[in-house]
Design a protein around this motif. Structure first.
Motif, PDB file in Angstrom:
ATOM      1  N   MET A   1      -8.345  12.852   1.844  1.00  0.00           N
ATOM      2  CA  MET A   1      -8.000  13.348   0.649  1.00  0.00           C
ATOM      3  C   MET A   1      -8.453  14.427   0.219  1.00  0.00           C
TER       4      MET A   1
ATOM      5  N   GLN B   1     -10.287   8.474   3.782  1.00  0.00           N
ATOM      6  CA  GLN B   1      -9.779   7.693   4.818  1.00  0.00           C
ATOM      7  C   GLN B   1     -11.298   5.912   4.944  1.00  0.00           C
TER       8      GLN B   1
ATOM      9  N   LEU C   1      -7.602  10.302   7.486  1.00  0.00           N
ATOM     10  CA  LEU C   1      -7.387  11.652   6.639  1.00  0.00           C
ATOM     11  C   LEU C   1      -7.980  12.192   6.027  1.00  0.00           C
TER      12      LEU C   1
ATOM     13  N   GLU D   1      -7.427   0.399 -10.813  1.00  0.00           N
ATOM     14  CA  GLU D   1      -6.367   1.171  -9.982  1.00  0.00           C
ATOM     15  C   GLU D   1      -6.984   2.153  -9.190  1.00  0.00           C
TER      16      GLU D   1
ATOM     17  N   PHE E   1      -9.349   4.073   0.754  1.00  0.00           N
ATOM     18  CA  PHE E   1     -10.067   5.985   0.275  1.00  0.00           C
ATOM     19  C   PHE E   1     -11.166   6.212  -0.523  1.00  0.00           C
TER      20      PHE E   1
ATOM     21  N   PRO F   1      -5.322  -3.560   8.787  1.00  0.00           N
ATOM     22  CA  PRO F   1      -5.134  -2.490   7.647  1.00  0.00           C
ATOM     23  C   PRO F   1      -4.352  -3.899   6.308  1.00  0.00           C
ATOM     24  N   THR F   2      -4.829  -3.378   5.087  1.00  0.00           N
ATOM     25  CA  THR F   2      -4.183  -4.565   3.941  1.00  0.00           C
ATOM     26  C   THR F   2      -3.356  -3.412   2.894  1.00  0.00           C
TER      27      THR F   2
ATOM     28  N   GLN G   1      -3.417  -2.266   0.248  1.00  0.00           N
ATOM     29  CA  GLN G   1      -3.923  -1.466  -0.922  1.00  0.00           C
ATOM     30  C   GLN G   1      -5.062  -0.370   0.535  1.00  0.00           C
ATOM     31  N   ALA G   2      -4.196   0.599   0.493  1.00  0.00           N
ATOM     32  CA  ALA G   2      -5.295   1.470   0.817  1.00  0.00           C
ATOM     33  C   ALA G   2      -6.482   2.027   0.433  1.00  0.00           C
TER      34      ALA G   2
END
Lengths: 336, 367
Positions: free
Chosen positions: A74, A92, A72, A167, A123, A117-118, A120-121
């Motif tokens: 962003m 991503q 996807l 973050e 991207f 996959p974790t 935490q995304a």
């Protein structure tokens, strides 16, 4: 103050992503480009100023490995540099840079992704052109990549990685007034609402860190040394970039703000949110107190639309364009 | 985007499905014991331990088709049967209801309260069955552990991921149209009056001309296992007197884009992965196998149901892929694991000499 113009139809509706509209005005050719992200595709529309000609182009997020699921996108934004314009896509999977019309991909930077996959995304999000030849892109890890862009060709070099945000980066912006006096030339924001103020270049320098209040800052701008930040609370805050002094706080929207934009020549500020409102404000520097003041000028309700993108179409704020989640059009407003 | 989206999608869609089935079971005067069995069987399947372990692993969302297959299986986990048109309608209602909730929740974190409203209702459905209640409570605990520490930004990412999943779906639902929360073009009505999205002290109020009329924010709902969720999104909106209906014809112009998302792609089989295989393995009761079987109709009459199937626009067809779970070597292993799981739950272990399919069938019968 503004009236609605004929809207531009887009082939795919806009996804609910921060700052999901980018505008590039090409004066010599009398056209304006618009770009909107829909899941894993980007729509590029070029519109002639006479309103007679529209052309559409779709870009897909490129997959280095077809076995993985579709990635996807962003954000998509144009970066205006000294001698060229680039269209930058973040997804991503990585960062793609295209020639302004989307015709040729000149650079691809893959993000390091774990095998499985974790929580935490992963991207990239947040795009800014700084100092004539740098493009900065934010990451979900909080890092910021700084790319050195040659005046032509594809010899793009990743020159540094700035690690100050804890973050995911949400948005980035460079000083848009064109003033050479401002020390700070870039600002970045993250999911916790923390703002980092930078002096960018070969070796970027962190000038100030303005801590947030645990509410994401989704859109940020820098104008005449003032940081303008829009938050998930619907608030807009104005900070003096270098000192972090709060000049103003406005409860501007009832829902999450998705987009801010500044018309650098007139000091008009555009804000748009999930509450279906787009508002125009005026920013003015008062010489006596040397502080920035904000006043409300205009608002427009795009009925039943959670707005995800709003941008001025020119440096004076004479016209602006808006799009929203599930909306298959770009709505334009022009001053009366 | 967010790899934490799937559990919330599954639980909330599942919750909506249970509301609708509960309403239909009562509206069609299905005997209470049979209706109870259907609800219990489906909830047991939904909250199967192994299945939820898979579900809670960080991962991307499944394709629309894969998820639809999962819910096909789930709806048929008991003695109740739905034909194609009713199943389509059920799925339309579920997805539009949850899309509405995702779109309207004032703060992204409220997604958790919406989920808790569904979980609270599910617990109420099985309040007389302590074993199932235990299963549901375990999931509740898991939801609290995983989701309460997330930041507002992470919740927004989950919400954005869900909104991409539901993008361009504009099926009109009569209950929404009647309540004036959906327009005839399928778009939901966004109120410009109401509550602010954040808590905070109101210092001074300046009204902008026609800028909407908002009052101060609601207090934050309880994120504990028990408590007042404050927001109503995700609670049961159906009753026997408020039937479930959709209007397929004239779905908005954008509905055509749906087909793009559902056209088969070479990776489709790949996408129907563990999740679907696990679910596939759970469909064991064929209606014909039991005298207790019955059919539930989401339309007023059988004729209406048939008509809906014929008139359903192509782009809204999910072209459900049937998974032959038992013919798949790999899923045999998965089935075996689930079987192990069932026998651990205290049911007497079935005769291990018979074939695997029969075993599972026998076990399900005993439940």
């Amino acid at each position: 103050m503004y009236h609605k113009e004929k809207s531009i139809q887009i082939k795919n509706s806009a996804s609910a992503l921060y700052n999901n509209l980018s505008v590039l005005r090409i004066a010599p050719r009398s056209i304006t480009y618009f770009t909107v992200v829909h899941a894993n595709t980007v729509s590029i529309i070029s519109a002639s100023w006479d309103g007679l000609n529209y052309s559409h182009r779709q870009l897909q997020s490129k997959e280095p490995n077809v076995a993985t699921s579709t990635s996807l996108i962003m954000q998509a934004a144009w970066c205006i540099l000294r001698s060229r314009e680039l269209l930058v896509l973040t997804s991503q999977k990585g960062i793609q840079m295209y020639e302004a019309d989307g015709s040729i991909m000149v650079y691809w930077h893959a993000l390091e992704a774990p095998e499985t996959p974790t929580a935490q995304a992963v991207f990239a999000r947040g795009i800014a052109a700084v100092k004539e030849n740098y493009v900065c892109v934010g990451l979900s890890s909080g890092g910021i990549l700084v790319f050195d862009i040659p005046s032509k060709g594809d010899n793009i070099i990743l020159c540094e990685m700035l690690e100050e945000h804890k973050e995911s980066v949400t948005d980035m912006a460079s000083e848009c007034s064109g003033s050479q006096e401002c020390i700070a030339d870039m600002v970045s924001a993250d999911d916790s609402g923390t703002l980092c103020v930078w002096k960018s270049g070969e070796e970027s320098q962190l000038l100030n860190k303005i801590t947030g209040f645990d509410m994401g800052c989704s859109s940020v701008k820098l104008w005449k040394g003032t940081v303008v930040a829009g938050y998930g609370t619907g608030q807009i805050r104005l900070y003096e970039a270098v000192t972090g002094i709060l000049h103003a706080e406005v409860n501007a929207h009832a829902r999450w703000i998705y987009s801010l934009d500044i018309a650098p020549f007139s000091g008009l500020l555009l804000s748009a949110a999930e509450d279906s409102f787009v508002r125009v404000w005026h920013l003015a520097l008062t010489p006596e107190s040397n502080s920035m003041e904000i006043s409300h000028m205009y608002n427009e309700c795009v009925t039943d639309t959670q707005i995800c993108g709003a941008k001025f179409c020119d440096g004076d704020g004479y016209a602006f364009a808006v799009t929203g989640y599930d909306l298959g059009e770009i709505i334009r407003y022009t001053q009366t | 985007m967010s790899s934490r989206t799937l559990p919330l999608l599954f639980i909330n869609l599942g919750g909506e499905m249970l509301y609708i089935l509960d309403q239909r079971l009562r509206a069609q005067n299905i005997p209470p014991d049979k209706a109870k069995k259907v609800m219990n069987d489906i909830i047991t399947t939904m909250f199967n331990k192994k299945f939820l372990e898979e579900l809670f692993k960080p991962q991307e969302l499944y394709s629309k088709k894969a998820l639809r297959t999962v819910f096909d299986r789930l709806a048929h986990a008991s003695i109740m049967r739905l034909n194609q048109a009713s199943m389509d309608k059920l799925y339309d209602l579920m997805t539009m209801a949850f899309k509405y909730q995702v779109l309207l929740c004032p703060r992204p974190r409220d997604l958790l309260l919406v989920s808790f409203n569904h979980m609270d209702a599910i617990k109420d459905f099985v309040k007389e069955a302590p074993t199932i209640l235990g299963q549901v409570d375990e999931t509740y605990q898991q939801l609290i552990e995983i989701y309460t520490p997330l930041s507002s930004g992470e919740f927004q990412l989950i919400r954005q991921t869900l909104l991409i999943f539901f993008q361009d779906m504009h099926i009109r639902v009569s209950i929404f149209l009647k309540d004036k929360v959906q327009n005839s073009n399928g778009r939901f009505v966004l109120p410009t009056t109401g509550i602010f999205s954040c808590n905070g002290e109101e210092v001074s109020r300046v009204q902008f001309p026609s800028g909407g009329n908002y009052s101060s924010a609601l207090r934050q709902g309880s994120l504990e296992m028990f408590g007042d969720r404050v927001i109503k999104l995700g609670t049961n909106m159906y009753s026997v007197s408020r039937p479930v209906e959709t209007h397929m014809s004239g779905a908005s112009k954008n509905s055509g884009q749906n087909s793009k998302m559902t056209t088969p792609n070479p990776l489709a089989k790949e996408e129907l992965n563990m999740l679907a295989r696990l679910m596939g393995g759970l469909e064991v009761q064929k209606a014909g196998n039991t005298d207790n079987g019955f059919r539930v109709n989401l339309f007023a009459t059988d004729e209406e149901e048939e008509e809906a199937l014929m008139s359903r626009p192509d782009e809204l067809s999910y072209r459900v892929l049937n998974i032959q779970a038992t013919k798949d070597q790999q899923s045999d292993a998965a089935l075996a694991r689930i079987m192990g799981e069932f026998s651990e739950q205290g049911d007497p272990a079935p005769d291990t000499n018979s074939s695997k399919g029969d075993d599972l069938l026998a076990m399900m019968d005993m439940m």
